[in-house]
Design an enzyme around this catalytic site. Structure first.
Site, PDB file in Angstrom:
ATOM      1  N   PRO A  58       9.918  18.815 -26.235  1.00  0.00           N
ATOM      2  CA  PRO A  58      11.042  19.674 -25.851  1.00  0.00           C
ATOM      3  C   PRO A  58      12.116  19.707 -26.932  1.00  0.00           C
ATOM      4  CG  PRO A  58      10.814  17.800 -24.329  1.00  0.00           C
ATOM      5  CD  PRO A  58       9.728  17.679 -25.337  1.00  0.00           C
ATOM      6  N   GLU A  59      12.635  20.882 -27.213  1.00  0.00           N
ATOM      7  CA  GLU A  59      13.765  21.029 -28.116  1.00  0.00           C
ATOM      8  C   GLU A  59      14.985  21.379 -27.269  1.00  0.00           C
ATOM      9  OE1 GLU A  59      12.830  23.398 -31.622  1.00  0.00           O
ATOM     10  OE2 GLU A  59      10.707  22.965 -31.396  1.00  0.00           O
TER      11      GLU A  59
ATOM     12  N   ARG B  36       2.937  10.358 -22.271  1.00  0.00           N
ATOM     13  CA  ARG B  36       2.812   9.518 -23.474  1.00  0.00           C
ATOM     14  C   ARG B  36       3.819   8.371 -23.501  1.00  0.00           C
ATOM     15  NH1 ARG B  36       1.427  12.908 -28.707  1.00  0.00           N
ATOM     16  NH2 ARG B  36       1.123  10.783 -29.424  1.00  0.00           N
TER      17      ARG B  36
END
Ligand SMILES: [Zn+2]
Length: 268
Positions: free
Chosen positions: A2-3, A111
């Protein structure tokens, strides 16, 4: 990963659902998340939710003068904060759950690079780069940040200690919009190019937010949905396809082993 627009999308979606709700508990299911005194959140009310760079911050107000707490979450690679009326199963990828009166915020993270902490003031956050949507991000401020850098502009844009929240997708898109070649030296941009780049960064980030972020592999918003901006990307992921401006094929190169997409014809 995500940015900034994806994180902002999560914050905007959570805000109307969680502000004013009372916290019942914070349950940590993944011991890799080291959170100090998670029991201290019980009974507090969510007073605000904000974003600084890519940090999500929820202010947990207290009526018994214990002082406010901030619940800070960084999504990193694959983290998600999902609003749910049901608690859901206590199995991976669930790493933590904030139980509220009338619902739950689930922290899922395949992750497990995401981080979480409880702090008493925002000043305890590690210092980060400038938030490009803050009022202090001006063309002059961008020029000062760029000055003296020996990096190429595309990898420079990914530096979170300079500008917080711009990642690989929006960096390629902003350089295309500003017509700047990704291999140009960051410190060699002239004032016209800096103004164009400043405008392009703001425009691209705002468009990303307007369309609910970009989903290339696995971003989901607080409702568990994909973003919509990937359909509007000008260059990212479009190698070999015609440039939307001039029709030449979009090129792909690697910079610091990250893919960069650009138009040889439109960017110099
Ligand atoms: Zn072109």
């Amino acid at each position: 990963m995500p940015e900034l627009p994806e994180v902002e999308t999560v914050v905007r979606q959570l805000a109307p659902r969680v502000i004013g709700r009372r916290v019942r508990s914070l349950k940590i299911y993944d011991p890799k998340l080291r959170v100090n005194q998670p029991q201290s959140v019980a009974g507090r009310v969510i007073g605000a939710i904000e974003r600084i760079g890519k940090q999500i911050l929820m202010r947990l107000d207290d009526e018994d003068s214990r002082g406010n707490l901030w619940w800070c979450v960084h999504l990193r690679m694959t983290g998600r904060l999902i609003w749910s009326s049901e608690p859901g199963p206590e199995i991976p990828p669930l790493r933590a759950r904030l139980a509220l009166d009338g619902g739950h915020i689930l922290f899922k993270d395949v992750r497990r690079f995401g981080t979480m902490r409880l702090i008493k003031s925002i000043g305890e956050l590690p210092p980060g780069g400038m938030d490009p949507l803050s009022p202090s991000f001006t063309p002059a401020a961008l020029g000062q940040l760029l000055a003296g850098s020996r990096q190429e502009i595309k990898p420079w844009l990914l530096r979170q200690d300079r500008l917080a929240g711009v990642g690989n997708i929006y960096a390629s898109e902003a350089l295309f919009a500003a017509r700047i070649h990704p291999r140009r030296l960051a410190s060699a941009l002239d004032s016209t190019q800096i103004r164009r780049l400043h405008h392009a960064i703001l425009t691209i980030l705002r468009q990303g937010i307007k369309h609910g972020g970009t989903t290339v592999s696995d971003f989901e918003n607080a409702r568990g949905e994909s973003g919509g901006f990937q359909k509007r990307l000008a260059v990212y992921g479009r190698a070999g396809q015609p440039c939307r401006r001039c029709g030449a094929p979009v090129a792909r190169i690697a910079q610091q082993s990250r893919g960069t997409f650009f138009c040889l014809n439109c960017q110099d």
